[in-house]
Design an enzyme around this catalytic site. Structure first.
Site, PDB file in Angstrom:
ATOM      1  N   LYS A  24       0.840   4.690  -5.386  1.00  0.00           N
ATOM      2  CA  LYS A  24       1.373   3.470  -5.050  1.00  0.00           C
ATOM      3  C   LYS A  24       2.438   3.524  -6.274  1.00  0.00           C
ATOM      4  O   LYS A  24       2.649   2.377  -6.734  1.00  0.00           O
ATOM      5  CB  LYS A  24       0.496   2.477  -5.126  1.00  0.00           C
TER       6      LYS A  24
ATOM      7  N   GLU B 113       0.790  -1.519   0.022  1.00  0.00           N
ATOM      8  CA  GLU B 113      -0.174  -0.004  -0.240  1.00  0.00           C
ATOM      9  C   GLU B 113       0.919   1.245   0.063  1.00  0.00           C
ATOM     10  O   GLU B 113       2.055   1.139  -0.197  1.00  0.00           O
ATOM     11  CB  GLU B 113      -1.149  -0.067   1.223  1.00  0.00           C
TER      12      GLU B 113
ATOM     13  N   ARG C 136     -12.885  -6.175  -4.475  1.00  0.00           N
ATOM     14  CA  ARG C 136     -11.787  -6.615  -3.327  1.00  0.00           C
ATOM     15  C   ARG C 136     -12.567  -6.848  -2.177  1.00  0.00           C
ATOM     16  O   ARG C 136     -13.827  -6.415  -1.910  1.00  0.00           O
ATOM     17  CB  ARG C 136     -11.345  -4.969  -3.378  1.00  0.00           C
TER      18      ARG C 136
END
Ligand SMILES: [Zn+2]
Length: 265
Positions: free
Chosen positions: A54, A6, A253
């Protein structure tokens, strides 16, 4: 726990890469991706290595930027020149940047591309305020999140166009800490600014750690409240943790929550 990197992991990696490569001249480069197979950056200087959400950006003195992204399991490792490389089998290596002192080796990188530095926006321009970036802007983050009021907070937090750097680990832990059910619509959510700031604090607190924790406990199996603890008792109330995948079609997710501490509204 999951190892999907992350924002804080990417930030720390770029800090280390910048420390090792920034201001140095490359003595070798190797790209094991078809589009860059013939690219040679030997003799080119590294201005700096920065993270954007990211994404990793290596800015060179020749006006180009190397853009890489870890997605699920990529990583950059830095080795002293004479040291063996240990980040995985050779066939997983996608890029090597060497100086007189070190080799930086990129493993399992699904994104490796070179573009003019002035065109970086084409790859990171869509991102929302970076939770760990110099451009952090709470008001802009809130404006973006609330622009789709019917969307669930669980989905809004993962959308990198709203907030750059948050993933499923912090999403689950943050919503637990704030007592918010992941499917709560953004519009029905009091204290959104507080929630976003708390999320930023979680990343800030973990940015120098190799193992993330939100409980403050660094021992294995005790680092999270709900993330990857399906059916286990909530650390606060003992209720079994629930889990479910949701999100836009094809981008579902997994989320974890305690049905007692995070009741649906
Ligand atoms: Zn609970």
């Amino acid at each position: 726990m999951g190892v999907v990197p992350e924002g804080d992991t990417v930030w720390r990696s770029c800090q280390q890469l910048n420390h090792a490569l920034g201001g140095q001249e490359l003595t070798r480069s190797e790209f094991r991706v078809p589009t860059l197979a013939t690219t040679d950056l030997a003799g080119v200087g590294v201005r700096e290595v920065v993270s954007r959400g990211k994404h990793q950006l290596f800015r060179f003195t020749n006006g180009f930027t190397l853009h890489t992204h870890f997605r699920m399991e990529g990583t950059w490792r830095i080795y002293a020149r004479e040291r063996a490389w240990s980040g995985g089998p050779d066939f997983q290596i996608r890029a090597v940047l060497g100086t007189a002192e070190v080799n930086a080796v990129g493993y399992r990188l699904p994104v490796v591309e070179l573009l003019p530095t002035v065109e970086e926006d084409t790859v990171v321009g869509h991102l929302g305020p970076d939770l760990l970036g110099p451009d952090w802007d709470l008001d802009e983050a809130l404006r973006r999140i609330t622009s789709d009021p019917e969307r669930t907070i669980g989905e809004a937090l993962l959308d990198q166009r709203n907030l750059a750097g948050m993933g499923t680990f912090y999403r689950s832990e943050l919503l637990f800490l704030q007592g918010v059910h992941p499917r709560t619509p953004v519009s029905g959510l009091p204290g959104l600014a507080r929630l976003v700031l708390r999320g930023r604090q979680l990343l800030l607190a973990n940015r120098w750690r190799t193992e993330q924790t939100t409980t403050g406990d660094l021992r294995a199996g005790r680092r999270t409240y709900v993330f990857e603890r399906p059916q286990q008792p909530c650390r606060r109330c003992g209720t079994a943790i629930r889990t479910e995948e949701f999100g836009p079609l094809g981008q579902e997710r997994r989320s974890y929550w305690c049905p007692s501490c995070q009741p649906a509204r």
